[in-house]
Design a protein around this motif. Sequence first.
Motif, PDB file in Angstrom:
ATOM      1  N   HIS A 205     -12.987 -72.295 -22.168  1.00 27.85           N
ATOM      2  CA  HIS A 205     -11.806 -72.189 -23.028  1.00 27.85           C
ATOM      3  C   HIS A 205     -10.596 -71.770 -22.202  1.00 27.85           C
ATOM      4  O   HIS A 205     -10.721 -71.360 -21.058  1.00 27.85           O
TER       5      HIS A 205
ATOM      6  N   GLY B 159      -6.409 -69.550 -26.461  1.00 28.77           N
ATOM      7  CA  GLY B 159      -7.850 -69.829 -26.397  1.00 28.77           C
ATOM      8  C   GLY B 159      -8.591 -69.128 -27.518  1.00 28.77           C
ATOM      9  O   GLY B 159      -9.485 -69.700 -28.154  1.00 28.77           O
TER      10      GLY B 159
ATOM     11  N   ARG C 262      -7.802 -70.773 -30.927  1.00 25.95           N
ATOM     12  CA  ARG C 262      -8.541 -72.032 -31.141  1.00 25.95           C
ATOM     13  C   ARG C 262      -9.949 -71.754 -31.663  1.00 25.95           C
ATOM     14  O   ARG C 262     -10.488 -72.518 -32.462  1.00 25.95           O
TER      15      ARG C 262
END
Lengths: 326, 326
Positions: free
Chosen positions: A256, A262, A265
């Motif tokens: 990631h 990150g 997400r």
Amino acid sequence: VTERAAADLRRVVALAGGVGGAKLAHGLAALVGDRLTVIVNTGDDTERHGLLVMPDHDTVMYTLAGIANRQWGWGIEGETYNADEFLAKYGQETWFRLGDRDLATAMVRTARLRDGGRLTDVVRGLQRAHAVGPAILPMTDTPVRTEVRTDDGWLDFQEYFVHRRQEPAVHEVRFVGVDAARATPEVLDALATADVVVLAPSNPFVSVAPILAVAGVREALSDARGRGVSIGAVSGIIGGKALKGPADRMLTSLGHEGSALGVARLYAGFVDVFVIDRVDEALASAIEALGMRVVVTDTVMDDDPGRARLAGELLAAVDGATRTAA
Amino acid sequence: VTERAAADLRRVVALAGGVGGAKLAHGLAALVGDRLTVIVNTGDDTERHGLLVMPDHDTVMYTLAGIANRQWGWGIEGETYNADEFLAKYGQETWFRLGDRDLATAMVRTARLRDGGRLTDVVRGLQRAHAVGPAILPMTDTPVRTEVRTDDGWLDFQEYFVHRRQEPAVHEVRFVGVDAARATPEVLDALATADVVVLAPSNPFVSVAPILAVAGVREALSDARGRGVSIGAVSGIIGGKALKGPADRMLTSLGHEGSALGVARLYAGFVDVFVIDRVDEALASAIEALGMRVVVTDTVMDDDPGRARLAGELLAAVDGATRTAA
């Protein structure tokens, strides 16, 4: 605004790991008192010297009791280590240091479990002894143990986290026992009656993910959203670095982006409000593009007012989102 | 004379309870080192906070390790009680006080027993960790629990001894579990190869009697006497008073004379040499009439030299008896 918003909220549920979770929980408790329920990760629980040690639960408990060590964030202020010295003399592995008072907590917990007590009941009893108002609920009553795959193979979480100082790169994470684990009635009830749910700035892979992996939790969160409850989260990554622990390195070694984006997400699709630090303001639009409302603020909880301020901003934003949705 | 006699003796076995037994064992160890074996009473062992606490074993171990609290005779010098404070906070009964280091001993013992260890092996490991030379052997590997009958009914030994401060009169004593108990191979081997056997100045009813009640012990003592080994004993009653504990009151409430003569009568028939204090010199002829050789000396073991002196006089007298018999 913050104070009024907090007063309006009936029930707040926080999903939390260790130190970061404890700090946010402390801030939330300062605002909503025992209308807060904390659901804690049990994946990094461990057996030491025949005793059940629960690092995340105990860190939250000691923090809410006001007796946590301020400098380390874990352990107890003024703790002594005389038993530990003897344990080492007897040839026990003592790289996982346990203070004398902390051992008493583990002793009582283990004795009551062996006497047939249910984990949730037992730890609720410990919390009451410390006059902790909010309920701190283990995610499940049965053992779940996080393991990480490194170049040296699968390691117990504490072997990786404490003994090897989080040095090996993590290629995979698993939660042994999670298939048999079920969310407790208390956890399900807390989520079913929550007005606001927040994910603490805890490690997404080894603090938050184990809680979400327990049967019943994702469904309960989904049900909550279905009835208009918003879910907020705080990024534990600031300027690409974890304030504490290996979350930044785990993000990259697990494929990631090593940033608040990150983390966002990972939470996309079920988190409505995402709080990032001022230093990450440039990431706001990318995170908004994931369908989240973004709050930019100071996310370092240096002191008690800092904890309460962040908690207040988080609650106001999530509650605002709830009202907008409603 | 004492030093030479001690050097000649190959193996000395002492049957011992707590503080008095520990002091004599310490004196014996100063003379014969690891040629001493101590067989300890386990009848006052107790479960506290889920841990197996062995007061007599641990008192002897800490004393031989040189770390016992000098003032109390039990516990560890410089001990702290921080865990105990937390245990009380959690609502545990803490009238049986356990120090932080002492709890570590109990923790390790309990963990290793739960892992399948045999009691004798487990405690021998603890002793080695403290660099204790003499073997300290539990009388048996299975649980035996002393209970005393009082006007309030049957009480667990520690309930009587610690919680009620030995105040209720004792009308009867029983050793729960002793029917299933067997002397360990180590205990039988020690007695089979002993050159001298001594009974420490421990309570005859609740320290010495439980050891003698374990299947195999009386037979092994009888066999030893059959091959010319003499058995010595030290009276723990001085001028009608126990130096420590309730032995004097138990003698009378159980229908015996509350004096060294009362103790001697309990041991008549299998003890060859009986050591009494100077203040009890007038009892010597009555004790001799029971068929014992009597040694009159100072039996209060105030300090290390006092312990070694009494041990030396005891060994010389018992060994002399052995040679006379041989």
